[in-house]
Design a protein around this motif. Structure first.
Motif, PDB file in Angstrom:
ATOM      1  N   ASP A  66      52.715 145.530 -15.604  1.00 44.76           N
ATOM      2  CA  ASP A  66      53.062 146.155 -17.139  1.00 44.76           C
ATOM      3  C   ASP A  66      52.395 147.800 -17.529  1.00 44.76           C
ATOM      4  OD1 ASP A  66      53.437 143.661 -18.184  1.00 44.76           O
ATOM      5  OD2 ASP A  66      52.502 143.120 -16.247  1.00 44.76           O
ATOM      6  N   PHE A 100      49.654 139.672 -17.454  1.00 44.92           N
ATOM      7  CA  PHE A 100      49.572 141.139 -17.992  1.00 44.92           C
ATOM      8  C   PHE A 100      49.063 141.454 -17.061  1.00 44.92           C
ATOM      9  CE2 PHE A 100      48.373 145.056 -20.131  1.00 44.92           C
ATOM     10  CZ  PHE A 100      49.675 145.061 -20.556  1.00 44.92           C
ATOM     11  N   ARG A 125      59.168 141.939 -25.486  1.00 44.39           N
ATOM     12  CA  ARG A 125      59.402 140.896 -24.967  1.00 44.39           C
ATOM     13  C   ARG A 125      59.557 139.761 -25.200  1.00 44.39           C
ATOM     14  NH1 ARG A 125      57.613 144.221 -20.123  1.00 44.39           N
ATOM     15  NH2 ARG A 125      56.684 143.103 -19.597  1.00 44.39           N
ATOM     16  N   ALA A 143      55.785 144.476 -23.926  1.00 47.53           N
ATOM     17  CA  ALA A 143      55.266 142.539 -23.185  1.00 47.53           C
ATOM     18  C   ALA A 143      55.302 141.448 -24.768  1.00 47.53           C
ATOM     19  CB  ALA A 143      53.940 142.775 -22.651  1.00 47.53           C
TER      20      ALA A 143
END
Ligand code: CDP
Length: 217
Positions: free
Chosen positions: A126, A3, A214, A211
């Motif tokens: 991100d 991330f 996802r 995130a």
């Protein structure tokens, strides 16, 4: 989970403070990429006895070690100016690219702050923030930092230095400083540091949610 948080913006806008605070808040690693350019600038000045040579700076960038980032005097006025000059040399930027990308790719999350993180180093980051503040506010903040460190400078000198560095950073051909299209603009002119960190935290939390979705979806 990988991330990446990319925080860019002009000198003394609050990037570093925000980057450090959100890294601690989320348990991410933090890289102040300005230190890389400062370390190259300092070594190049030392090697050239005060003169900067682009070829030498590129060689130094290729051999930079973690210990160089801990050197004394990286925030002094001469080194700051040298950092901005060596940062305009494409070979210097190229030599520092891999290190920054490897840092960003670590598991567990990373925050990188600089000028070209969202545009060049990690365009797939991100969460992206572009931190700004008025020239006067930035000069006031930087002046108080420098005075605390015992430097002998005036408000007008600091303001002039910030402006000339911003102009060089934004005007160069190699990875100029600019806001990425998908970066959140965070203006800290009227914000106390806690409020700025809160805003950044909210933006990052939303990106973390996306995130996670996802991954689980
Ligand atoms: O703390 P401040 O914002 O004044 O500067 P810094 O982030 O330590 O960066 C020092 C100089 O390094 C900048 O003026 C830029 O010229 C250069 N720099 C860069 O070109 N790209 C980065 N990602 C970070 C810094």
């Amino acid at each position: 989970m990988k991330f990446v948080v990319a925080i860019d913006g002009p000198a003394a806008a609050g990037k570093g403070t925000i980057a450090k605070a959100v890294a601690a808040r989320f348990g991410f690693a933090h890289l102040d990429t300005g230190l890389l350019y400062r370390a190259v600038g300092k070594k190049a000045l030392d090697r050239g006895h005060g003169m900067l040579d682009g070829g030498v700076a590129a060689l130094i960038a290729g051999e930079l070690t973690a210990a160089d980032l801990e050197a004394e005097g990286l925030r002094g006025a001469m080194v700051t100016r040298a950092a901005s000059k060596v940062a305009a040399i494409p070979e210097v930027r190229q030599a520092l690219l891999d290190f920054q990308r490897r840092f960003a790719a670590r598991a567990g999350g990373a925050v990188l702050d600089g000028r070209d993180i969202a545009t060049v180093i990690c365009p797939q980051a991100d969460a992206k923030l572009f931190v700004i503040a008025s020239d006067q506010t930035r000069a006031r903040r930087r002046l108080s930092e420098l005075l605390k460190r015992g430097e002998d400078v005036t408000f007008d000198q600091v303001l002039a230095d910030l402006r000339s560095r911003d102009a060089r950073d934004a005007g160069r051909d190699a990875a100029p400083m600019r806001q990425a299209e998908d970066s959140h603009l965070l203006d800290t002119t009227e914000l106390a540091i806690d409020a700025a960190v809160d805003k950044a935290t909210r933006i990052i939390e939303q990106a973390l949610d996306r995130a996670r979705k996802r991954i689980s979806g």
